[in-house]
Design an enzyme around this catalytic site. Sequence first.
Site, PDB file in Angstrom:
ATOM      1  N   GLN A  77      -9.171   2.272  -0.642  1.00  0.00           N
ATOM      2  CA  GLN A  77      -8.902   2.376  -2.000  1.00  0.00           C
ATOM      3  C   GLN A  77     -10.083   3.508  -2.271  1.00  0.00           C
ATOM      4  OE1 GLN A  77      -9.117  -1.285  -4.120  1.00  0.00           O
ATOM      5  NE2 GLN A  77      -7.119  -1.792  -3.152  1.00  0.00           N
TER       6      GLN A  77
ATOM      7  N   ASP B 288      -7.068  -8.328   4.678  1.00  0.00           N
ATOM      8  CA  ASP B 288      -6.036  -8.932   3.367  1.00  0.00           C
ATOM      9  C   ASP B 288      -5.574 -10.424   4.273  1.00  0.00           C
ATOM     10  OD1 ASP B 288      -6.453  -7.270   1.541  1.00  0.00           O
ATOM     11  OD2 ASP B 288      -4.744  -6.094   1.884  1.00  0.00           O
TER      12      ASP B 288
ATOM     13  N   SER C  92       0.888  -1.116  -0.037  1.00  0.00           N
ATOM     14  CA  SER C  92       0.036   0.025   0.050  1.00  0.00           C
ATOM     15  C   SER C  92       0.883   1.214  -0.045  1.00  0.00           C
ATOM     16  CB  SER C  92      -0.895   0.137   1.296  1.00  0.00           C
ATOM     17  OG  SER C  92      -1.660  -1.075   1.331  1.00  0.00           O
TER      18      SER C  92
ATOM     19  N   GLY D 273      -5.929  -3.486  -7.782  1.00  0.00           N
ATOM     20  CA  GLY D 273      -7.141  -2.823  -7.525  1.00  0.00           C
ATOM     21  C   GLY D 273      -6.710  -1.385  -6.958  1.00  0.00           C
TER      22      GLY D 273
ATOM     23  N   LYS E  64     -12.227  -9.269  -3.725  1.00  0.00           N
ATOM     24  CA  LYS E  64     -10.986  -8.910  -3.851  1.00  0.00           C
ATOM     25  C   LYS E  64     -10.299  -9.649  -5.162  1.00  0.00           C
ATOM     26  CE  LYS E  64     -10.652  -6.631  -0.237  1.00  0.00           C
ATOM     27  NZ  LYS E  64     -10.203  -5.342  -0.183  1.00  0.00           N
TER      28      LYS E  64
ATOM     29  N   ARG F 276     -12.654 -14.285  -2.139  1.00  0.00           N
ATOM     30  CA  ARG F 276     -11.831 -14.963  -1.315  1.00  0.00           C
ATOM     31  C   ARG F 276     -12.598 -15.746  -0.133  1.00  0.00           C
ATOM     32  NH1 ARG F 276      -7.057 -10.314  -0.570  1.00  0.00           N
ATOM     33  NH2 ARG F 276      -5.802 -11.038  -2.469  1.00  0.00           N
TER      34      ARG F 276
HETATM   35  C1  S3P Z   1      -5.578  -1.424  -0.131  1.00  0.00           C
HETATM   36  C2  S3P Z   1      -6.760  -1.542   0.444  1.00  0.00           C
HETATM   37  C3  S3P Z   1      -7.646  -2.568   0.785  1.00  0.00           C
HETATM   38  C4  S3P Z   1      -6.735  -3.922   0.759  1.00  0.00           C
HETATM   39  C5  S3P Z   1      -6.021  -3.839  -0.527  1.00  0.00           C
HETATM   40  C6  S3P Z   1      -4.820  -2.486  -0.450  1.00  0.00           C
HETATM   41  C7  S3P Z   1      -4.935  -0.274  -0.270  1.00  0.00           C
HETATM   42  O1  S3P Z   1      -8.666  -2.881  -0.297  1.00  0.00           O
HETATM   43  O2  S3P Z   1      -7.666  -5.199   0.751  1.00  0.00           O
HETATM   44  O3  S3P Z   1      -5.164  -5.211  -0.412  1.00  0.00           O
HETATM   45  O4  S3P Z   1      -3.840  -0.230  -0.474  1.00  0.00           O
HETATM   46  O5  S3P Z   1      -5.519   0.871  -0.067  1.00  0.00           O
HETATM   47  P1  S3P Z   1     -10.080  -1.872   0.114  1.00  0.00           P
HETATM   48  O6  S3P Z   1      -9.872  -0.557  -0.081  1.00  0.00           O
HETATM   49  O7  S3P Z   1     -10.872  -2.408  -1.195  1.00  0.00           O
HETATM   50  O8  S3P Z   1     -10.553  -2.596   1.097  1.00  0.00           O
END
Ligand code: S3P
Length: 430
Positions: free
Chosen positions: A169, A315, A22, A94, A342, A346
Amino acid sequence: MNQIIHPITSIKGSIEVPGDKSISHRAVMLGALSLGNTHIHGFLNGEDCLSTIRVFRQLGVEIDRVAETSYIIKGKGLNQLQEPKYVLDVGNSGTTIRLTAGILAGQPFHSVLIGDDSILKRPMKRIKEPLSLMGAKIDGREEGKYAPLSIRGGKLKGIAYHSPVASAQVKSAILFAGLFADQKTTVIEPFQSRDHSENMLLQFGAKLEKTNQEVTIWPSPRLEGQEVNIPGDFSSAAFFIAAALLVPNSLLRIKNIGLNPTRIGFLQAMQQMNGQIEILNLHYEGNESVGDILVKSSNLQGITISGDWIPKIIDELPLFAVVATQAEGITKVTNAEELRVKESDRISTIVNELRQVGVKVEELTDGFVIEGKQRIQGGQVSTHGDHRIGMAMAIAGLIAKEPIIIQQAEAVNISYPQFFEHLRQISTIK
Ligand code: S3P
């Protein structure tokens, strides 16, 4: 590619895991939007973060790799990104597609974001809706539900947005767009999600205020390039925490790991289950907590996880299912419906792969129930292209009766290319 995981007798030694995924994405993005150079150390050279580098190069940002995990981002400032000639391919990431969409919403040009088959199935309305309310023109397949996303950005309006999901996100896409708005922008979440964007925006000089579930950002005249030292990824360390807890006669030190409170729900779960875990050398790096983790083999007890715990362990839930097979009594996860959207679904993927190796699991619409302890038999499983499913099943293989063969094991390259090599280094094989 197949990987065979053999049962082992102990986990010993010390290890460092690659940089936080992240934080690596965000360092490239905010570096690109800053004036001056950003020096990143400890960058994760996994496929997802390399996708972010590729996308920002296509937007005209010069990014130089100066050592194995060090990069210099030559910032363009907030308003000098270039209209890309070709579509921007985010691969499996994502975080890349959603956070970049927030930045592109504020750019006075047209761009198109695409990704792999998994990305094309993941929900995009959750960002299309708030970014459209801010004034960006965004479209995608099925009325904007799915990528490819076409974005025509420009001048944005500040909004106050109640996000229906606790998603970093979504929150980050809105906050990044907020840099380009005419007034302040506020995001309110049902539960607090990871706050790396907030921490890094503050480090780069943005004006931002936050409480647990509410963040406000003001439009910025400029961001300044920074030194960013990225700690090891807690989500990668979690696999080794689980391994050392579950394999008898184990003692492992995992060094220099990010311990941001919004990320360590798995650590708290393991401690609550009676896992012997100590945190050493706790300190701050930038605005992030960092420390070492010392783990010993433990007899675990089942627990229930739900509500505001879920975003902090999201995660790690496939791995948590593996751990649950070795805990006395019932372990239950609910309110985790986000897991279904995801990199793979999952919930169904981990339930099915665990069943393949002889584990009894009850699948819920928003989680699972596992009664332990259970003997894992071994056999053949697949990652289904999902990196965290592959690594979770590898941990199951360490304590199984027979080896576990993991198909499509190259999926781990998304977040941890050296995973199998590192696992071998700390394992003593029967
Ligand atoms: C992430 C946020 C999470 C997480 C992903 C990384 C990020 O997703 O599951 O692996 O870096 O902001 P969501 O924001 O969809 O929950």
